[in-house]
Design an enzyme around this catalytic site. Structure first.
Site, PDB file in Angstrom:
ATOM      1  CD1 TRP B  11      -2.197   2.005   2.046  1.00  0.00           C
ATOM      2  CD2 TRP B  11      -3.065   1.163   0.159  1.00  0.00           C
ATOM      3  NE1 TRP B  11      -3.271   2.795   1.677  1.00  0.00           N
ATOM      4  CE2 TRP B  11      -3.825   2.294   0.518  1.00  0.00           C
ATOM      5  CE3 TRP B  11      -3.415   0.474  -1.011  1.00  0.00           C
ATOM      6  CZ2 TRP B  11      -4.904   2.762  -0.229  1.00  0.00           C
ATOM      7  CZ3 TRP B  11      -4.502   0.926  -1.759  1.00  0.00           C
ATOM      8  CH2 TRP B  11      -5.229   2.056  -1.363  1.00  0.00           C
ATOM      9  CE1 TYR B  48      -0.474  -6.903  -5.736  1.00  0.00           C
ATOM     10  CE2 TYR B  48       1.341  -6.134  -4.362  1.00  0.00           C
ATOM     11  CZ  TYR B  48       0.298  -7.007  -4.583  1.00  0.00           C
ATOM     12  OH  TYR B  48       0.016  -7.985  -3.669  1.00  0.00           O
ATOM     13  CE  LYS B 187     -10.920  -2.421   5.752  1.00  0.00           C
ATOM     14  NZ  LYS B 187     -10.211  -3.149   4.699  1.00  0.00           N
TER      15      LYS B 187
END
Lengths: 320, 320
Positions: B11, B48, B187
């Site tokens: 990230w 990525y 979450k």
């Protein structure tokens, strides 16, 4: 208890199977000429399940209605008004309890299905709805779920829950009929929108769709006199898995095929709900941007990709 | 603007790539011995993306911090306190703006990450969070999403949004830091629960999980002084697609492998959040049945199938 199920499509036939399993005497009705009923009469099977012999199959609406204390209706939502007119001609319907299992709104008027039903049958019958998540495919494989029974009369609601509760379907008492009906119907619109996102390779925007979709419908329910939290319960958000994510969902599939230029073969129920929402948006002065966008894509030939990008990625700075 | 990104995992590296694309001068920092940074230094690539040459790669925390006006932190949430202590030793940090990109809570104390950060650095720095949905895998394929910037100072929030907004990430102003941080962290707990349901062949119960999960956390946020609607926005419900349904989700995958008796290889962040929620549940006297169930499964060897069945299919009659 004697229970009749009117309508022998996928869901009606499952309900007959389920209610029988829950210990009741069940008649399953289909109209004259119904292919589904003919197949069941010939083989006692459909693509999903086998009906036990003790479930009676019938073409006689009069027999099905008069013999039962509770009557469950599972037909096309847009046909409910004419069907209810037909029912109103029958004798001995007073005092009976009807349960509507469809998720829809009357396309032209925006009316909820219990409103349509009561307009045609008067107030002498009880009417409730049976909504919430659950796939027939899962239930027949013993995978349980939670659903909701809702009506304007908590005693009727409790009676139905008590009669039909089981380890397979755990029923909750709905406390807000407006919210439960609007919620159940409009999740199909979000299902079409989700399918369109899937078809456009924008599946990851379904998160934003869920956050925005619940809020939009919540505002409508509040304007209509319901509880704005109901949308976040089983009848709407609780049905998102089954509608926005499942491969079984007709509405999701319809949306996906629509943007891919393919023919789903029939209209998904959410298409009628989008029309009804246009009506409700005007009646209650509530903006429904997601529903409007789907309307424009379906009925005004707007480009799906651009319309959904403008909708979800538009520069709204504050969330609430 | 000079921006540094501290942390070069999946990230953090994406954020460096993104912020550079948004027109800023970027330094990406990794600790001495970081394998990720070494790979980037050797090849300027990870699994990525490829970093453009103008992004500076650095091992020097002091240089990264002192050279930048805005500093984005993307490290393990549980290491934030010790990392913040380290930052507090540096000169020239006053007046700088720090943005935390992690989704977690301090396991032992239940504290939010901005609380942890401010406790260590004092009030002379600005701190904001960057949360909401979005997969690195999608962003690098030009699939946009909506995210949220939240802080206690709307001017700081606006400044960050203005600096980093683009067609790829459409930022919203968070208006409730408590709700946004609790929502973003929790979450992951729902993601673990969803994965467990997937692993038990109960994926269709994820609808009920969403309805119950949002409500449970909403009650907590209200008790903590936040806005109980925030949970239904992008930081929590809006991140459910990415967390409860996506194959990319670590937390979902962890939960699935856990109930299948397989080893995910590391702890998902939601595991620490479950511990933190135990703490918050006690501090604020709020029942958190889903989080408690996951705690019992993870830490007390309770049977996952029975515990989740009891939880989701238990006879709670009213929804609200």
């Amino acid at each position: 208890m004697n229970v009749s199920v009117l309508g022998c499509g996928r869901w009606g036939t499952f309900i007959a199977w389920y209610v029988n399993k829950a210990g009741h005497d069940v008649t399953l009705w289909g109209r004259q000429g119904s292919k589904n009923l003919q197949v069941l009469m010939d083989s006692r099977k459909n693509d999903y399940l086998t009906l036990p012999d003790e479930i009676e199959l019938s073409h006689s609406l009069e027999n099905a209605v008069t013999s039962a204390e509770v009557i469950i209706i599972s037909i096309s939502a847009q046909q409910l008004r004419s069907f209810a007119k037909q029912l109103s001609q029958l004798n001995e319907i007073e005092g009976k309890t009807f349960i509507l299992c469809m998720k829809g709104l009357e396309a032209d008027s925006g009316k909820r299905l219990t409103q349509v039903f009561s307009e045609e049958l008067g107030k002498s019958t009880n009417v409730a709805v049976w909504v919430g998540p659950g796939h027939v495919q899962d239930f027949v494989n013993h995978i349980p779920n939670c659903m909701v029974i809702s009506s304007e009369n908590i005693e009727i609601t409790k009676k139905i829950v008590q009669a039909f509760n089981s380890d397979l379907i755990r029923f909750y008492y709905g406390q807000d009929l407006i919210g439960n009906e609007i919620g159940a119907a409009t999740k199909n619109v979000m299902g079409i929108a989700a399918g369109m996102l899937d078809g456009l390779n924008y599946s990851s925007l379904k998160g934003s769709l869920m956050a925005r979709g619940t809020r939009e419908i919540s505002r409508l329910v509040r304007a209509m006199g319901g509880n704005d939290l109901t949308i976040y319960g089983l009848s709407h958000l609780g049905d998102y898995e089954a509608t926005l994510f499942s491969l079984h969902s007709h509405n999701r599939k319809f949306g996906q095929m629509f943007v891919q230029g393919e023919d789903f073969g029939k209209l998904a129920e959410g298409v009628s709900t989008v029309k009804a929402l246009k009506e409700l948006s005007a009646q209650y002065h509530v903006e429904l941007p997601i529903s409007d966008a789907i309307y424009e894509i379906l009925f005004e030939n707007k480009d799906a990709k651009k319309t959904l990008e403008d909708l979800i990625l538009r520069p709204v700075k504050f969330e609430f």
